[in-house]
Design an enzyme around this catalytic site. Structure first.
Site, PDB file in Angstrom:
ATOM      1  N   ASP A  71       0.616  -1.160  -0.262  1.00  0.00           N
ATOM      2  CA  ASP A  71      -0.084   0.023  -0.219  1.00  0.00           C
ATOM      3  C   ASP A  71       0.779   1.294  -0.022  1.00  0.00           C
ATOM      4  O   ASP A  71       0.283   2.303   0.126  1.00  0.00           O
ATOM      5  CB  ASP A  71      -1.022   0.377   1.327  1.00  0.00           C
ATOM      6  N   ASP A  97      -7.006  -3.860  -5.906  1.00  0.00           N
ATOM      7  CA  ASP A  97      -6.272  -2.160  -5.342  1.00  0.00           C
ATOM      8  C   ASP A  97      -4.860  -2.038  -6.183  1.00  0.00           C
ATOM      9  O   ASP A  97      -4.610  -0.798  -5.754  1.00  0.00           O
ATOM     10  CB  ASP A  97      -6.896  -2.187  -4.082  1.00  0.00           C
TER      11      ASP A  97
HETATM   12  N1  GLY Z   1      -7.318  -0.880  -0.465  1.00  0.00           N
HETATM   13  C1  GLY Z   1      -8.834  -1.365  -0.181  1.00  0.00           C
HETATM   14  C2  GLY Z   1      -9.678  -1.147  -0.421  1.00  0.00           C
HETATM   15  O1  GLY Z   1     -10.290  -0.707  -0.753  1.00  0.00           O
HETATM   16  O2  GLY Z   1     -10.502  -1.384   1.129  1.00  0.00           O
END
Ligand code: GLY
Length: 392
Positions: free
Chosen positions: A110, A175
């Site tokens: 992330d 994501d």
């Molecule tokens: N990246 C985590 C979400 O979109 O919940």
């Protein structure tokens, strides 16, 4: 008489001044008033707000780190850039300091979300080298997770956590596409193509494997890290393995549009349009343009909406409109009109001082259902800012 005349004049001038403001400016100002309350609370707590809990109290970011921690300072930077009010700059700097050391983390993907949206904005706005170095450090940490056999950056580690219980070896989630923006940026600012090449390889592998023929995407793909083969296509935050989790579709749309911005490779533009068509023409896409949390949730229309997906989609469609002769502008403004109405925008000082109500974090985990989320507000402000740049 004079008093009446001057009052009338003042009134007409006020009306004229209001009229000369665009919808986006009026909405930005209203949003900024709401977030001023959140700024006061967060500065007092020296902490980053993420959502609200069941009792309506602020839910702060999780420790030891939180994938959402970059959004609040990023929001403060966006407001500072528009208003030039030093209080927002001070808040942005204070908030992003809280997690600066996370730039060296190599146990999660992330870093793009976290650092590009905060330090990336800080560097673009101020040009300060300190912020540039943080971006470079974070990008260097992120690319340690790239595996040449797979052609992807690994999303989650799989030792001693809930991901381990799923038996995954090399999970990649849709994501993760959003983290690539940091890599493109760092290639641009360093002149080193290594980051960009990894971003392109990840985007191409994901395009090949992560999507269904209709343009929808799976949430999680597990790869064999030795052979690069796809082992399974499943979900973590969606309704079912074969469903279309709304925020996943939003991330894909946003990210392939962004890939086109940096590469001008038309295959990314075409792909972004394919994803947009899936979203906008889906039979379960609601009239107001704010998706249910999953396009295939079983009890539609009695399922929670996800305002965060709506805001991400609106922002992405505004950028996509720049490359397609404003083709999706009306879809984006329609979503923003909905989000800006009473159904989604909180009353002043309510909703924990967040702007938008009704987002979903992870329904299968029972986490953050029908709540405000800092990233819903971030993409809403970004979308309004993009609309303002179009003079609307
Ligand atoms: N990246 C985590 C979400 O979109 O919940």
């Amino acid at each position: 008489m004079n008093i009446i005349k001057s009052t009338l004049l003042l009134l007409s001038l006020t009306i004229l001044a209001c009229k000369s403001k665009t919808d986006s400016e009026i909405r930005l100002e209203k949003s900024e008033r709401q977030l001023t309350g959140l700024r006061t609370l967060s500065m007092k707590a020296n902490n980053i707000p993420r959502s609200v809990d069941k009792n309506g109290a602020i839910r702060w970011i999780e420790t030891p780190y939180d994938w959402t921690e970059g959004f609040w300072p990023g929001t403060c930077w966006m407001i500072y850039e528009r208003t030039k009010d030093e209080k927002w700059k001070e808040a942005a700097i204070t908030m992003q300091k809280i997690f600066k050391h996370h730039k060296n983390l190599t146990n999660d993907h992330d870093l793009g979300f976290i650092f590009n949206n905060s330090y990336g904005k800080a560097y673009r706005i101020t040009g300060e080298n300190e912020y540039k170095q943080v971006m470079i450090d974070a990008a260097n940490s992120l690319i340690t997770r790239f595996n040449k056999n797979v052609g992807c950056i690994q999303s989650w580690d799989v030792v001693g956590n809930w991901q381990a219980e799923r038996g995954w070896k090399f999970p990649v989630i849709i994501d993760n596409m959003m983290n690539l923006e940091l890599l493109f940026e760092v290639s641009n600012i360093t002149g080193d193509s290594i980051y960009r090449n990894i971003a392109i390889t990840h985007a191409n592998t994901t395009m090949r494997n992560h999507f269904r023929p209709d343009g929808s995407s799976y949430h999680v793909l597990d790869y064999n890290p030795e052979t690069g083969e796809v082992v399974s296509k499943v979900t973590a935050q969606g309704y079912a393995d074969e469903s279309a989790w709304s925020r996943g579709q939003a991330w894909g749309l946003y990210a392939y549009t962004m890939c086109y911005r940096y590469t001008k490779d038309k295959k990314y533009l075409d792909f972004a349009e394919k994803i947009a068509n899936f979203i906008l023409n889906h039979p379960n896409y609601p009239e107001d343009g704010v998706p249910y949390w999953d396009f295939n949730a079983p009890n539609i229309p009695n399922e929670p909406r996800d305002a965060s997906s709506g805001a991400i989609i609106a922002s992405a469609l505004l950028e996509l409109s720049n490359y397609t002769g404003n083709k999706y502008l009306h879809n984006a403004t329609h979503i923003l009109n909905s989000l800006s109405g009473d159904a989604y925008t909180a009353k002043p000082r309510e909703n924990g001082n967040f702007i938008l109500m009704h987002s979903v974090g992870s329904l299968p985990h029972g986490n953050e259902i029908n709540v405000p989320l800092n990233y819903a507000d971030y993409y809403y402000i970004e979308a309004l800012t993009r609309l303002k740049e179009k003079g609307l």
